[in-house]
Motif scaffolding. Structure first.
Motif, PDB file in Angstrom:
ATOM      1  N   VAL A   1       8.441   5.638  -7.556  1.00  0.00           N
ATOM      2  CA  VAL A   1       7.866   4.508  -8.272  1.00  0.00           C
ATOM      3  C   VAL A   1       6.629   4.996  -9.013  1.00  0.00           C
ATOM      4  CG1 VAL A   1       6.883   2.190  -8.124  1.00  0.00           C
ATOM      5  CG2 VAL A   1       8.659   2.889  -6.521  1.00  0.00           C
ATOM      6  N   CYS A   2       6.575   4.724 -10.312  1.00  0.00           N
ATOM      7  CA  CYS A   2       5.391   5.040 -11.104  1.00  0.00           C
ATOM      8  C   CYS A   2       5.031   3.803 -11.915  1.00  0.00           C
ATOM      9  CB  CYS A   2       5.646   6.228 -12.019  1.00  0.00           C
ATOM     10  SG  CYS A   2       4.199   6.719 -12.995  1.00  0.00           S
ATOM     11  N   GLY A   3       3.893   3.204 -11.635  1.00  0.00           N
ATOM     12  CA  GLY A   3       3.528   1.982 -12.325  1.00  0.00           C
ATOM     13  C   GLY A   3       2.030   1.855 -12.479  1.00  0.00           C
ATOM     14  N   PHE A   4       1.601   0.641 -12.828  1.00  0.00           N
ATOM     15  CA  PHE A   4       0.176   0.363 -12.944  1.00  0.00           C
ATOM     16  C   PHE A   4      -0.076  -1.076 -12.518  1.00  0.00           C
ATOM     17  CE2 PHE A   4      -3.866  -0.618 -15.022  1.00  0.00           C
ATOM     18  CZ  PHE A   4      -4.614   0.451 -14.557  1.00  0.00           C
ATOM     19  N   GLY A   5      -1.265  -1.346 -12.026  1.00  0.00           N
ATOM     20  CA  GLY A   5      -1.561  -2.671 -11.477  1.00  0.00           C
ATOM     21  C   GLY A   5      -1.212  -2.692 -10.009  1.00  0.00           C
ATOM     22  N   ASN A   6      -0.260  -3.549  -9.616  1.00  0.00           N
ATOM     23  CA  ASN A   6       0.196  -3.648  -8.233  1.00  0.00           C
ATOM     24  C   ASN A   6       1.499  -2.865  -8.091  1.00  0.00           C
ATOM     25  OD1 ASN A   6      -1.710  -5.883  -7.104  1.00  0.00           O
ATOM     26  ND2 ASN A   6      -1.012  -6.649  -9.078  1.00  0.00           N
ATOM     27  N   THR A   7       1.422  -1.693  -7.481  1.00  0.00           N
ATOM     28  CA  THR A   7       2.567  -0.786  -7.413  1.00  0.00           C
ATOM     29  C   THR A   7       2.840  -0.383  -5.976  1.00  0.00           C
ATOM     30  OG1 THR A   7       2.001   0.085  -9.605  1.00  0.00           O
ATOM     31  CG2 THR A   7       3.492   1.397  -8.256  1.00  0.00           C
ATOM     32  N   ALA A   8       4.122  -0.496  -5.550  1.00  0.00           N
ATOM     33  CA  ALA A   8       4.482  -0.142  -4.175  1.00  0.00           C
ATOM     34  C   ALA A   8       5.976   0.102  -4.060  1.00  0.00           C
ATOM     35  CB  ALA A   8       4.056  -1.247  -3.216  1.00  0.00           C
ATOM     36  N   GLY A   9       6.395   0.547  -2.889  1.00  0.00           N
ATOM     37  CA  GLY A   9       7.809   0.777  -2.659  1.00  0.00           C
ATOM     38  C   GLY A   9       8.587  -0.500  -2.408  1.00  0.00           C
ATOM     39  N   ILE A  10       8.015  -1.447  -1.681  1.00  0.00           N
ATOM     40  CA  ILE A  10       8.732  -2.676  -1.315  1.00  0.00           C
ATOM     41  C   ILE A  10       8.360  -3.845  -2.226  1.00  0.00           C
ATOM     42  CG2 ILE A  10       9.225  -4.326   0.523  1.00  0.00           C
ATOM     43  CD1 ILE A  10      10.368  -1.571   1.082  1.00  0.00           C
ATOM     44  N   VAL A  11       7.073  -4.234  -2.289  1.00  0.00           N
ATOM     45  CA  VAL A  11       6.629  -5.382  -3.095  1.00  0.00           C
ATOM     46  C   VAL A  11       5.347  -5.017  -3.837  1.00  0.00           C
ATOM     47  CG1 VAL A  11       5.986  -7.827  -3.087  1.00  0.00           C
ATOM     48  CG2 VAL A  11       7.581  -6.965  -1.363  1.00  0.00           C
ATOM     49  N   GLY A  12       5.294  -5.355  -5.132  1.00  0.00           N
ATOM     50  CA  GLY A  12       4.067  -5.098  -5.895  1.00  0.00           C
ATOM     51  C   GLY A  12       2.921  -5.982  -5.436  1.00  0.00           C
ATOM     52  N   TRP A  13       3.112  -7.307  -5.510  1.00  0.00           N
ATOM     53  CA  TRP A  13       2.141  -8.276  -4.973  1.00  0.00           C
ATOM     54  C   TRP A  13       2.914  -9.325  -4.188  1.00  0.00           C
ATOM     55  CZ3 TRP A  13      -2.940  -9.070  -4.204  1.00  0.00           C
ATOM     56  CH2 TRP A  13      -3.319 -10.342  -3.759  1.00  0.00           C
ATOM     57  N   SER A  14       2.376  -9.731  -3.022  1.00  0.00           N
ATOM     58  CA  SER A  14       3.097 -10.674  -2.180  1.00  0.00           C
ATOM     59  C   SER A  14       2.215 -11.808  -1.681  1.00  0.00           C
ATOM     60  CB  SER A  14       3.710  -9.956  -0.970  1.00  0.00           C
ATOM     61  OG  SER A  14       4.501 -10.845  -0.214  1.00  0.00           O
ATOM     62  N   SER A  15       2.726 -13.050  -1.863  1.00  0.00           N
ATOM     63  CA  SER A  15       2.132 -14.229  -1.236  1.00  0.00           C
ATOM     64  C   SER A  15       3.037 -14.745  -0.123  1.00  0.00           C
ATOM     65  CB  SER A  15       1.909 -15.333  -2.279  1.00  0.00           C
ATOM     66  OG  SER A  15       0.961 -14.920  -3.234  1.00  0.00           O
ATOM     67  N   GLY A  16       4.033 -13.959   0.247  1.00  0.00           N
ATOM     68  CA  GLY A  16       4.934 -14.287   1.345  1.00  0.00           C
ATOM     69  C   GLY A  16       4.981 -13.161   2.354  1.00  0.00           C
ATOM     70  N   GLU A  17       5.469 -13.454   3.540  1.00  0.00           N
ATOM     71  CA  GLU A  17       5.491 -12.493   4.638  1.00  0.00           C
ATOM     72  C   GLU A  17       6.424 -11.313   4.345  1.00  0.00           C
ATOM     73  OE1 GLU A  17       6.442 -12.334   9.462  1.00  0.00           O
ATOM     74  OE2 GLU A  17       6.815 -14.170   8.317  1.00  0.00           O
ATOM     75  N   ILE A  18       5.986 -10.121   4.780  1.00  0.00           N
ATOM     76  CA  ILE A  18       6.799  -8.912   4.710  1.00  0.00           C
ATOM     77  C   ILE A  18       6.983  -8.394   6.130  1.00  0.00           C
ATOM     78  CG2 ILE A  18       7.020  -6.576   3.777  1.00  0.00           C
ATOM     79  CD1 ILE A  18       5.089  -7.427   1.544  1.00  0.00           C
TER      80      ILE A  18
END
Length: 205
Positions: free
Chosen positions: A24-41
């Motif tokens: 994964v190569c990004g900018f801002g909110n970058t991750a393997g599972i979820v970029g940004w989350s307001s719900g449970e992981i």
């Protein structure tokens, strides 16, 4: 703004039993599972290598979730997380925790490296009251600048309980095995990793 292999932006749903592989190569909110989350992981694993584009500006980069204001539990990061530009927060599991989120039973096994501040094996930057970070562990090397730690780089107002660091941690100032800087309690935690800092405020825990 939101880059991940499973969910870019989670506005409130449950993300559970997911695995991510690749790069994964990004900018801002970058991750393997979820970029940004307001719900449970819950019960998710990242095996992908996570990087950012190198652009200037702010980012949140991690193995599981870039930023969250909801709970994350039983998640593991096995992938490398590498950031060398811009400014922001970097971690193996959660780059930035906000609000009433509880981060529990999460582990980092992947190499974490940043040339900037706010770097953690599990959490880079933690905000929010009346919540906790508990039973989280780091087993891999963590490299950063200021506010670098095996578990939490910078902790504003969150209790840290029963966490451990077994990895090498290197940074500049405010470097620790469990937390680089904290304004709240740290209880029943253990560090057995080597901690190295080039400036002030360096501690085993």
């Amino acid at each position: 703004k939101y880059t991940a292999l499973v969910v870019g932006h989670n506005k409130g749903g449950l993300v559970q039993n997911c695995n991510s592989f690749g790069t994964v190569c990004g900018f801002g909110n970058t991750a393997g599972i979820v970029g940004w989350s307001s719900g449970e992981i819950k019960n998710c694993n990242n095996y992908a290598t996570i990087t950012q584009t190198g652009a200037s500006g702010s980012y949140r980069t991690a193995g599981i979730v870039g930023g969250t204001n909801a709970s994350v539990s039983y998640c593991n990061n096995y992938g490398q997380v590498i950031v060398d530009g811009g400014s922001g927060t970097v971690a193996g599991v959660v780059a930035r925790k906000e609000g009433s989120a509880v981060i529990s039973y999460c582990n980092n096994y992947g190499y974490v490296s940043s040339t900037k501040n706010y770097v953690g094996g599990v959490i880079g930057y933690a905000l929010g009251q009346a919540d906790s970070i508990k039973s989280c562990n780091n087993y891999a090397p963590v490299y950063g600048a200021a506010y670098t730690s095996g578990v939490v780089g910078y902790n504003e107002e969150t209790a840290i309980e029963s966490c451990s660091n077994y990895g090498l941690v290197k940074g500049s100032s405010n470097v620790g095995g469990i937390v680089g800087y904290t304004k709240d309690n740290v209880t029943n935690c253990e560090n057995v990793g080597y901690i190295y800092g080039t400036s002030n405020y360096v501690g085993g825990v």
